[in-house]
Design an enzyme around this catalytic site. Structure first.
Site, PDB file in Angstrom:
ATOM      1  CB  VAL A 154      30.901  47.653  29.447  1.00  0.00           C
ATOM      2  CG1 VAL A 154      30.379  46.221  29.353  1.00  0.00           C
ATOM      3  CG2 VAL A 154      29.999  48.496  30.355  1.00  0.00           C
ATOM      4  CB  VAL A 198      40.971  42.003  28.798  1.00  0.00           C
ATOM      5  CG1 VAL A 198      39.791  42.907  28.505  1.00  0.00           C
ATOM      6  CG2 VAL A 198      40.725  40.585  28.300  1.00  0.00           C
ATOM      7  CB  SER A 239      30.274  31.065  34.054  1.00  0.00           C
ATOM      8  OG  SER A 239      29.475  30.026  33.496  1.00  0.00           O
ATOM      9  CE1 TYR A 285      33.547  30.862  29.558  1.00  0.00           C
ATOM     10  CE2 TYR A 285      32.138  29.456  30.899  1.00  0.00           C
ATOM     11  CZ  TYR A 285      32.359  30.644  30.245  1.00  0.00           C
ATOM     12  OH  TYR A 285      31.406  31.634  30.281  1.00  0.00           O
TER      13      TYR A 285
END
Length: 245
Positions: free
Chosen positions: A9, A60, A140, A153
């Site tokens: 995760v 990441v 999202s 975003y």
């Protein structure tokens, strides 16, 4: 639901990522909580109260860092993770006319490039080990129902959703499912940092009348990672309390 599974995760040090770790551990998975903030990742692992769960540092945006974590999971457990949840994400809001290119790209690097790198390297490890697996990407609702001041975003999360569909098509024949979750406004550090006046405008637009809880997203992530969702791939599932409908 996840007994015998091994979960990686990202963004596991806080917010939705931490909740995913907690729910997956509760459901029987061994959990590797990975986060840029190593202390937070280890704190999450400690909350899971078993030595079989670990917290590790992960950037990441760095292929070398992702490769090291994927390799480390395989070395520690003798197999690669077969459940991967890409929850690492950042925002850096600004109106389009004021946003600089570096600000735009920083968010895409973490949210979109990071999802690509973790998915690519972790699924390659599954393929090499000849095991089936599942990838859950946290996108999202803002990637679908845009919000002012979030062009970076919104673009990154719309990209995550499109990436997930393509990954599902390519990896399905390898026994690997890929799905996306589209959370709405969830009670996380990211949402907590939003100005109070903005939240006062947003909450009335949520049918259920409140922000969501991280565990309400995590429960879906665990389901999608499990065999209970064995015929789901390429799906985008909204967890928004009715925001945007």
């Amino acid at each position: 639901m996840l007994s015998g599974r091994l979960a990686l995760v990202t963004g596991g040090g806080s917010g939705i990522g931490r909740a995913v770790c907690q729910v997956m551990a509760r459901e029987g998975a061994r959990v590797v909580a990975a986060d840029l903030n190593e202390a937070s990742a280890k704190e999450t692992a400690a909350l899971l109260a078993s030595a079989e769960h670990v917290g590790v540092p992960l950037d990441v945006t760095s292929e070398e860092s992702v490769a090291a974590v994927v390799r480390g999971v395989r070395d520690r457990y003798g197999a690669p993770a077969d459940c991967v949840v890409n929850s690492a994400g950042i925002n850096d809001d600004s109106f389009l006319v004021n946003m600089i290119a570096a600000q735009f790209m920083k968010v895409l690097d973490v949210n979109l490039k990071g999802t690509f790198l973790v998915t690519k390297l972790s699924t390659n490890a599954m393929i090499d080990a000849k095991i089936d697996g599942s990838v859950v990407n946290i996108a999202s609702i803002v990637g679908k129902v845009s919000s002012i001041g979030t062009c970076n975003y919104s673009a990154s999360k719309a990209g995550v959703e499109a990436f997930t569909r393509t990954a599902a098509k390519e990896l399905g024949r390898k026994g690997i499912r890929c799905n996306a979750i589209l959370p709405g406004f969830i009670d996380t550090p990211m949402v907590a940092a939003m100005p109070e006046k903005v939240m006062k405008l947003l909450v009335p637009l949520i049918v259920l009348g409140r922000p969501g809880r991280p565990e309400e997203v995590a429960e879906l992530a665990a389901f999608l990672a499990s065999d209970r969702a064995s015929y789901m791939t390429g799906a985008s599932v909204e967890v928004t309390g009715g925001y945007g409908i």
